[in-house]
Design a protein around this motif. Structure first.
Motif, PDB file in Angstrom:
ATOM      1  N   ARG A 127       0.845  -1.192   0.000  1.00 35.00           N
ATOM      2  CA  ARG A 127       0.000   0.000   0.000  1.00 35.00           C
ATOM      3  C   ARG A 127       0.885   1.247   0.000  1.00 35.00           C
ATOM      4  O   ARG A 127       2.082   1.198   0.309  1.00 35.00           O
ATOM      5  CB  ARG A 127      -0.928   0.012   1.207  1.00 35.00           C
ATOM      6  N   ALA A 128       0.258   2.358  -0.343  1.00 37.63           N
ATOM      7  CA  ALA A 128       0.974   3.631  -0.423  1.00 37.63           C
ATOM      8  C   ALA A 128       0.269   4.682   0.425  1.00 37.63           C
ATOM      9  O   ALA A 128      -0.934   4.604   0.675  1.00 37.63           O
ATOM     10  CB  ALA A 128       1.042   4.100  -1.876  1.00 37.63           C
ATOM     11  N   GLU A 129       1.069   5.658   0.850  1.00 28.41           N
ATOM     12  CA  GLU A 129       0.521   6.775   1.607  1.00 28.41           C
ATOM     13  C   GLU A 129       1.333   8.027   1.308  1.00 28.41           C
ATOM     14  O   GLU A 129       2.536   8.071   1.553  1.00 28.41           O
ATOM     15  CB  GLU A 129       0.549   6.476   3.109  1.00 28.41           C
ATOM     16  N   GLU A 130       0.682   9.027   0.711  1.00 22.85           N
ATOM     17  CA  GLU A 130       1.291  10.323   0.410  1.00 22.85           C
ATOM     18  C   GLU A 130       2.609  10.167  -0.349  1.00 22.85           C
ATOM     19  O   GLU A 130       3.633  10.747   0.019  1.00 22.85           O
ATOM     20  CB  GLU A 130       1.501  11.122   1.697  1.00 22.85           C
ATOM     21  N   GLY A 131       2.579   9.375  -1.388  1.00 24.40           N
ATOM     22  CA  GLY A 131       3.742   9.237  -2.252  1.00 24.40           C
ATOM     23  C   GLY A 131       4.740   8.196  -1.824  1.00 24.40           C
ATOM     24  O   GLY A 131       5.665   7.884  -2.578  1.00 24.40           O
ATOM     25  N   ILE A 132       4.587   7.652  -0.610  1.00 24.24           N
ATOM     26  CA  ILE A 132       5.503   6.625  -0.115  1.00 24.24           C
ATOM     27  C   ILE A 132       4.850   5.262  -0.291  1.00 24.24           C
ATOM     28  O   ILE A 132       3.799   4.989   0.294  1.00 24.24           O
ATOM     29  CB  ILE A 132       5.865   6.851   1.359  1.00 24.24           C
ATOM     30  N   PHE A 133       5.473   4.408  -1.083  1.00 27.80           N
ATOM     31  CA  PHE A 133       4.990   3.033  -1.211  1.00 27.80           C
ATOM     32  C   PHE A 133       5.722   2.190  -0.182  1.00 27.80           C
ATOM     33  O   PHE A 133       6.947   2.164  -0.149  1.00 27.80           O
ATOM     34  CB  PHE A 133       5.235   2.491  -2.629  1.00 27.80           C
ATOM     35  N   GLN A 134       4.955   1.545   0.661  1.00 27.30           N
ATOM     36  CA  GLN A 134       5.549   0.782   1.746  1.00 27.30           C
ATOM     37  C   GLN A 134       6.384  -0.387   1.202  1.00 27.30           C
ATOM     38  O   GLN A 134       6.019  -0.996   0.194  1.00 27.30           O
ATOM     39  CB  GLN A 134       4.455   0.235   2.668  1.00 27.30           C
ATOM     40  N   PRO A 135       7.523  -0.697   1.839  1.00 31.22           N
ATOM     41  CA  PRO A 135       8.307  -1.866   1.417  1.00 31.22           C
ATOM     42  C   PRO A 135       7.414  -3.098   1.344  1.00 31.22           C
ATOM     43  O   PRO A 135       6.715  -3.426   2.314  1.00 31.22           O
ATOM     44  CB  PRO A 135       9.368  -1.987   2.509  1.00 31.22           C
ATOM     45  N   THR A 136       7.443  -3.752   0.196  1.00 37.66           N
ATOM     46  CA  THR A 136       6.464  -4.801  -0.096  1.00 37.66           C
ATOM     47  C   THR A 136       7.165  -6.126  -0.381  1.00 37.66           C
ATOM     48  O   THR A 136       8.119  -6.172  -1.165  1.00 37.66           O
ATOM     49  CB  THR A 136       5.600  -4.380  -1.301  1.00 37.66           C
ATOM     50  N   VAL A 137       6.668  -7.183   0.266  1.00 31.05           N
ATOM     51  CA  VAL A 137       7.215  -8.521   0.094  1.00 31.05           C
ATOM     52  C   VAL A 137       6.099  -9.443  -0.393  1.00 31.05           C
ATOM     53  O   VAL A 137       5.064  -9.586   0.262  1.00 31.05           O
ATOM     54  CB  VAL A 137       7.805  -9.067   1.405  1.00 31.05           C
ATOM     55  N   LEU A 138       6.329 -10.038  -1.553  1.00 36.64           N
ATOM     56  CA  LEU A 138       5.402 -11.015  -2.124  1.00 36.64           C
ATOM     57  C   LEU A 138       6.093 -12.384  -2.173  1.00 36.64           C
ATOM     58  O   LEU A 138       7.318 -12.448  -2.314  1.00 36.64           O
ATOM     59  CB  LEU A 138       5.002 -10.605  -3.538  1.00 36.64           C
ATOM     60  N   ILE A 139       5.308 -13.446  -2.083  1.00 39.63           N
ATOM     61  CA  ILE A 139       5.886 -14.780  -2.242  1.00 39.63           C
ATOM     62  C   ILE A 139       5.084 -15.567  -3.285  1.00 39.63           C
ATOM     63  O   ILE A 139       3.916 -15.268  -3.536  1.00 39.63           O
ATOM     64  CB  ILE A 139       5.959 -15.565  -0.921  1.00 39.63           C
ATOM     65  N   ASN A 140       5.772 -16.536  -3.870  1.00 41.49           N
ATOM     66  CA  ASN A 140       5.153 -17.430  -4.859  1.00 41.49           C
ATOM     67  C   ASN A 140       4.486 -16.648  -5.989  1.00 41.49           C
ATOM     68  O   ASN A 140       3.311 -16.851  -6.297  1.00 41.49           O
ATOM     69  CB  ASN A 140       4.149 -18.376  -4.175  1.00 41.49           C
ATOM     70  N   VAL A 141       5.253 -15.791  -6.599  1.00 45.56           N
ATOM     71  CA  VAL A 141       4.739 -14.939  -7.681  1.00 45.56           C
ATOM     72  C   VAL A 141       4.939 -15.649  -9.022  1.00 45.56           C
ATOM     73  O   VAL A 141       6.058 -16.076  -9.337  1.00 45.56           O
ATOM     74  CB  VAL A 141       5.476 -13.585  -7.697  1.00 45.56           C
ATOM     75  N   PRO A 142       3.894 -15.766  -9.839  1.00 48.31           N
ATOM     76  CA  PRO A 142       4.067 -16.323 -11.186  1.00 48.31           C
ATOM     77  C   PRO A 142       5.058 -15.494 -11.993  1.00 48.31           C
ATOM     78  O   PRO A 142       5.069 -14.259 -11.902  1.00 48.31           O
ATOM     79  CB  PRO A 142       2.657 -16.247 -11.781  1.00 48.31           C
ATOM     80  N   SER A 143       5.896 -16.170 -12.762  1.00 45.94           N
ATOM     81  CA  SER A 143       6.956 -15.469 -13.502  1.00 45.94           C
ATOM     82  C   SER A 143       6.411 -14.548 -14.576  1.00 45.94           C
ATOM     83  O   SER A 143       7.135 -13.692 -15.078  1.00 45.94           O
ATOM     84  CB  SER A 143       7.910 -16.489 -14.140  1.00 45.94           C
ATOM     85  N   THR A 144       5.131 -14.710 -14.911  1.00 46.39           N
ATOM     86  CA  THR A 144       4.526 -13.857 -15.934  1.00 46.39           C
ATOM     87  C   THR A 144       4.010 -12.531 -15.388  1.00 46.39           C
ATOM     88  O   THR A 144       3.611 -11.660 -16.164  1.00 46.39           O
ATOM     89  CB  THR A 144       3.360 -14.599 -16.607  1.00 46.39           C
TER      90      THR A 144
END
Length: 473
Positions: A351-368
């Motif tokens: 998520r983002a707030e006032e131009g700052i996108f929070q450090p984001t961690v995703l797992i098991n992401v399709p390569s596409t």
């Protein structure tokens, strides 16, 4: 504050100006000149005229000019860091690091100015070559157009201007529209250091219109560009016989093998993923972790990431600040949302707030997904598993990019296998792919570009090799 164009060793008024805003709070910083067609032509003419003087300038004088610029940067280190923090929203401690690297880059350029040389050629090694003495010399190309991005507004300028000046060329610099103040500051330093008027010109405005003029003008002998693959391809296809160096980004990957001490490497990996909001060409974007340590790695990685502080880039303890534009925030949000919709699991941020996108961690992401196969250029990283080491190599290579990749392993055989098989310009063993020191050759393969930076290697790109042969018998 109004910033005019820097042409022929002086500031010149532009016919129109654009407002430069702070990416963090959107406050106005300056009015920046927009170069017209006539302004670009004037810069080219000034550079061409100065080239005569530059070609005659002895190597030691070019080196001394660069050394003076180094002294100015050291004296004004905090001021320069503040300029970077204001125009680029780079946290202040990161901005200071960039100034320090800029100092080293110009220092290396001064050293290389004194070391440019050719070699003797053994002509009699071939039948008919006897009775001849031959040697090579390196000569400056002429006028070089340098087009630089926003993310390292001083150091990436130095990687183009430094070797160009060291080699005796003149330069037309087109900095990113969001970060021109750093470039104008550097132009002032070179002027104070005694660089001949016109040897460095700084013009701001539309990248497309200025670039088109530079590409079509035969007085420009080389274009050195750092930016998107789309623009890089356009430059390559429309520059005729000009020499071109392109650094076009990546979706850098890291392999973490089992048996690695996670407590030691995870803080380093977090830094490589989120430094300067992930807006670094070699930011870690894809992490492939052996399945036996996957959950432990993810838990520790998330816990370490949560320590990062988001906020004002001018505050000393800020780690993450605003992305360069609100448009980039919206793009990042849509890419993350799309990945989650298509099966990825969100472990942190998103998520983002006032131009700052929070450090984001995703797992098991399709390569596409775009967050995997495109360059996200944001504080977003995904972590996937692998079982066999060959699988990890193939996962890294499954990309249209190939700038740098990293691997952490205790197995020398796997390290050597990675060094041989990874399709990238640089393999960092037991190091993150975000590692760079400014004297090393730097560049990529595939859609990551062509040519190499790193001062010695850039000097080779920016000089012409000439053979001289004497018939002595």
């Amino acid at each position: 504050m109004k910033k005019d164009l820097w042409i022929g060793g002086e500031y010149r008024s532009a016919s129109s100006y654009m407002e430069l805003k702070n990416p963090f709070n959107l406050e106005s910083l300056a009015q920046i000149g927009i170069a017209s067609h006539e302004d670009v032509q004037a810069a080219i003419a000034a550079a061409e005229q100065a080239q005569v003087r530059m070609a005659e300038l002895p190597a030691f004088e070019r080196a001394e000019i660069l050394e003076k610029v180094v002294r100015f940067l050291k004296d004004d280190r905090d001021e320069c860091a503040r300029i970077i923090a204001l125009e680029a929203a780079k946290p202040l401690k990161g901005a200071r690091t960039e100034v320090d690297r800029t100092i080293m880059t110009y220092t290396f350029a001064a050293h290389e100015a004194r070391k440019i040389h050719g070699e003797t050629v053994p002509m009699d090694a071939a039948p008919g070559g006897q009775g001849r003495l031959a040697f090579t010399v390196r000569e400056p190309l002429g006028v070089i157009a340098a087009i630089t991005p926003f993310n390292f507004p001083m150091n990436l300028v130095a990687h183009k201007v430094g070797p160009a000046i060291a080699a005796g060329n003149s330069v037309i610099l087109k900095p990113a529209s969001q970060t021109p103040l750093s470039a104008y500051k550097i132009a002032e330093y070179f002027h104070r250091a005694g660089l001949p008027a016109g040897a460095l010109n700084v013009i701001t405005g539309s990248g497309r219109s200025i670039g088109d003029i530079l590409m079509k003008d035969d007085r420009i002998k080389m274009i050195t560009f750092t930016g998107s693959p789309e623009v890089g391809r356009y430059i390559r296809e429309n520059s005729g016989l000009k020499r071109v160096t392109l650094e076009l980004g990546s979706n850098s990957a890291l392999i973490v093998d089992e048996g690695v001490g996670l407590n030691q490497v995870i803080p380093r990996i977090v830094n490589g993923a989120f430094a300067y909001q992930g807006q670094v060409c070699i930011s870690i974007q894809r992490i492939f972790v052996h399945e036996n340590i996957f959950e432990t790695f993810v838990e520790q990685f998330v816990r370490e990431t949560q320590k990062l502080k988001a906020g004002d880039p001018l505050e000393e303890d800020t780690d993450i600040s605003a992305m360069i534009t609100r448009g980039d925030v919206h793009r990042t949000q849509s890419w993350v949302d799309e990945a989650v919709k298509n099966g990825a699991e969100l472990r942190l941020g998103g998520r983002a707030e006032e131009g700052i996108f929070q450090p984001t961690v995703l797992i098991n992401v399709p390569s596409t997904e775009k967050v995997s196969c495109e360059e996200v250029f944001a504080p977003v990283v995904h972590i996937n598993t692998f079982n066999e080491f060959n699988e990890a190599i193939n996962l890294v290579n499954d990309s249209k990019y190939g700038l740098q990749a990293g691997i952490f392993t205790n197995d020398i055989h796997k390290a050597l296998q990675a060094a041989k098989k990874l399709e990238v310009g640089g393999v960092m063993i037991n190091e993150i792919p975000t590692f760079r020191v400014d004297q090393m050759p730097y560049g990529g393969v595939k859609m990551s570009g062509m040519g190499r930076e790193g001062i010695k290697y850039a000097v080779e790109e920016m000089t012409e090799l000439k053979l001289i042969s004497f018939k002595t018998e």
